[in-house]
Scaffold this motif. Sequence first.
Motif, mmCIF file in Angstrom:
data_model
loop_
_atom_site.group_PDB
_atom_site.id
_atom_site.type_symbol
_atom_site.label_atom_id
_atom_site.label_comp_id
_atom_site.label_asym_id
_atom_site.label_seq_id
_atom_site.Cartn_x
_atom_site.Cartn_y
_atom_site.Cartn_z
ATOM 1 N N VAL A 1 -10.066 -23.826 5.653
ATOM 2 C CA VAL A 1 -9.909 -22.375 5.669
ATOM 3 C C VAL A 1 -8.533 -22.061 6.240
ATOM 4 C CG1 VAL A 1 -10.763 -20.175 6.550
ATOM 5 C CG2 VAL A 1 -12.393 -21.977 5.938
ATOM 6 N N PHE A 2 -7.795 -21.172 5.556
ATOM 7 C CA PHE A 2 -6.449 -20.805 5.967
ATOM 8 C C PHE A 2 -6.362 -19.316 6.284
ATOM 9 C CE2 PHE A 2 -5.674 -24.706 3.707
ATOM 10 C CZ PHE A 2 -4.560 -25.274 4.318
ATOM 11 N N ALA A 3 -5.534 -18.979 7.260
ATOM 12 C CA ALA A 3 -5.113 -17.613 7.530
ATOM 13 C C ALA A 3 -3.589 -17.592 7.474
ATOM 14 C CB ALA A 3 -5.627 -17.153 8.890
ATOM 15 N N LEU A 4 -3.000 -16.410 7.548
ATOM 16 C CA LEU A 4 -1.554 -16.283 7.450
ATOM 17 C C LEU A 4 -0.872 -16.832 8.701
ATOM 18 C CD1 LEU A 4 0.826 -15.175 5.765
ATOM 19 C CD2 LEU A 4 0.571 -13.014 7.008
ATOM 20 N N SER A 5 0.252 -17.519 8.497
ATOM 21 C CA SER A 5 1.041 -18.027 9.613
ATOM 22 C C SER A 5 1.963 -16.933 10.138
ATOM 23 C CB SER A 5 1.880 -19.224 9.164
ATOM 24 O OG SER A 5 2.849 -18.810 8.203
ATOM 25 N N GLN A 6 2.468 -17.122 11.364
ATOM 26 C CA GLN A 6 3.385 -16.142 11.942
ATOM 27 C C GLN A 6 4.683 -16.071 11.143
ATOM 28 O OE1 GLN A 6 2.585 -13.939 14.395
ATOM 29 N NE2 GLN A 6 4.501 -13.031 13.689
#
Length: 451
Positions: free
Chosen positions: A249-254
């Motif tokens: 599962v991925f979320a947005l990186s900074q």
Amino acid sequence: MAIKTTIILRTLVLVLATLVSLPLVARTLVEGARIWPAPDHTRLVLDTGGEVDHNIFSLSGPSRLVIDLKNTSLKADFAALDLEGSPIKRIRSAPRNGNDLRVVLDLKSDIKPRSFQLEPNQQYGHRLVVDLIDEGGSRIEKATAPTVTQDSSGKRDIIVVIDAGHGGEDPGAIGPRGTREKDVVLKMAKTLADLINRQPGYTAKLTRTGDYYIGLRNRTILARKYNADLFVSVHADAFRTPQPKGASVFALSQRGATSETARWLANSENRSDLIGGAGGLSLDGRDDTLAGVLLDLSMTASINASLGVGSSVLGQLGGVAELHKPGVEQAAFAVLKSPDIPSILVEAGFISNPQEEKNLSTEWYRTRLAKAIMGGIDDYFQKTPPPGTLLAWQKQNGQSGGGVSHYRIQRGDTLSGVARKNQTTVSELMQFNDLRDDRVMVGQTIRIPAS
């Protein structure tokens, strides 16, 4: 004698020059054709033997699109194409200027054309792509009209937009047995949408419902038009070797967040867009400093929410599949860059792994994954429901969502121990959470049926 020899030599030179130049006029073949109708555009793809010099232009009265291809001949059969669902009535072709080819699309209405060429990939060779874009919106209006189901008290549903990756001319990753990512994830996305729509307090929308391609930016635009509370993009991973496996599962990186806020500030058209999904924060009329602060706050909140729901989904996936990494990963994927909508990308497994390719090809396994994703989404929103939703009202009034409670596994917990505490059985918990066995992970959230 010398004059004769000179004449013969000149003649030979001319003949050789002619022979050498012959291959240069060999024509490129149009070897095949495919058509991909989508709600807002139709994509015509011509398989070519190499790069082609081409020109396209539109004509009205009646509506037509002309495609001229230099030094090209036709081998494909346009009559075999299924034109249903497209703005094309008929495709005609004829040689032109001796070595060229003219293709004419007779259209039902005027369209905006766009063309480009694609390099060969693992499935196709050189391709000329012609997009017929419906600027009038008559074919996309039904697909993008936001629908929010509300009860008599005005308590709205949570809107989850599900995005099946790739599509159309883009097959995504291809497994050893030829399983295409675009097909697997579309089936899984539809299953997930059905599960969400059956859950009280939720409504699901799909970015694509068939085998066609949607631009990455347009996928997030669709989510915004649907007033999404959550955006879930479904994919299947791949690697150059068959060993890697497991769901992610991925979320947005900074880094992705920083570049995206800069893009929004630089593009004046974005200022009039709605920021905050259903929240209603607008950048229109704000100066750069204030707009930047608002964007940073919105993006930070969006990433934090994405990490929260991503962690919940990953915990549920760990009960039905092997995980590639123990925590939510972060990357700068384009589909995760909404500053106003929590967004996650789920890699259902490695399609390049023979066993996982086999699993992803089966309906029962895709359903188990979809149930796990739905369980994670519900776990998250039961704890942090958006204001004005049915789930928020139920939480405020101490009502459980459908007679279900939730428990996060702590260190030392066993499924049998959790079953005893909640006056239920291990088999019932396994069935209710679609678990393969009685093993649980620390941090995993399981659903407890009402006694």
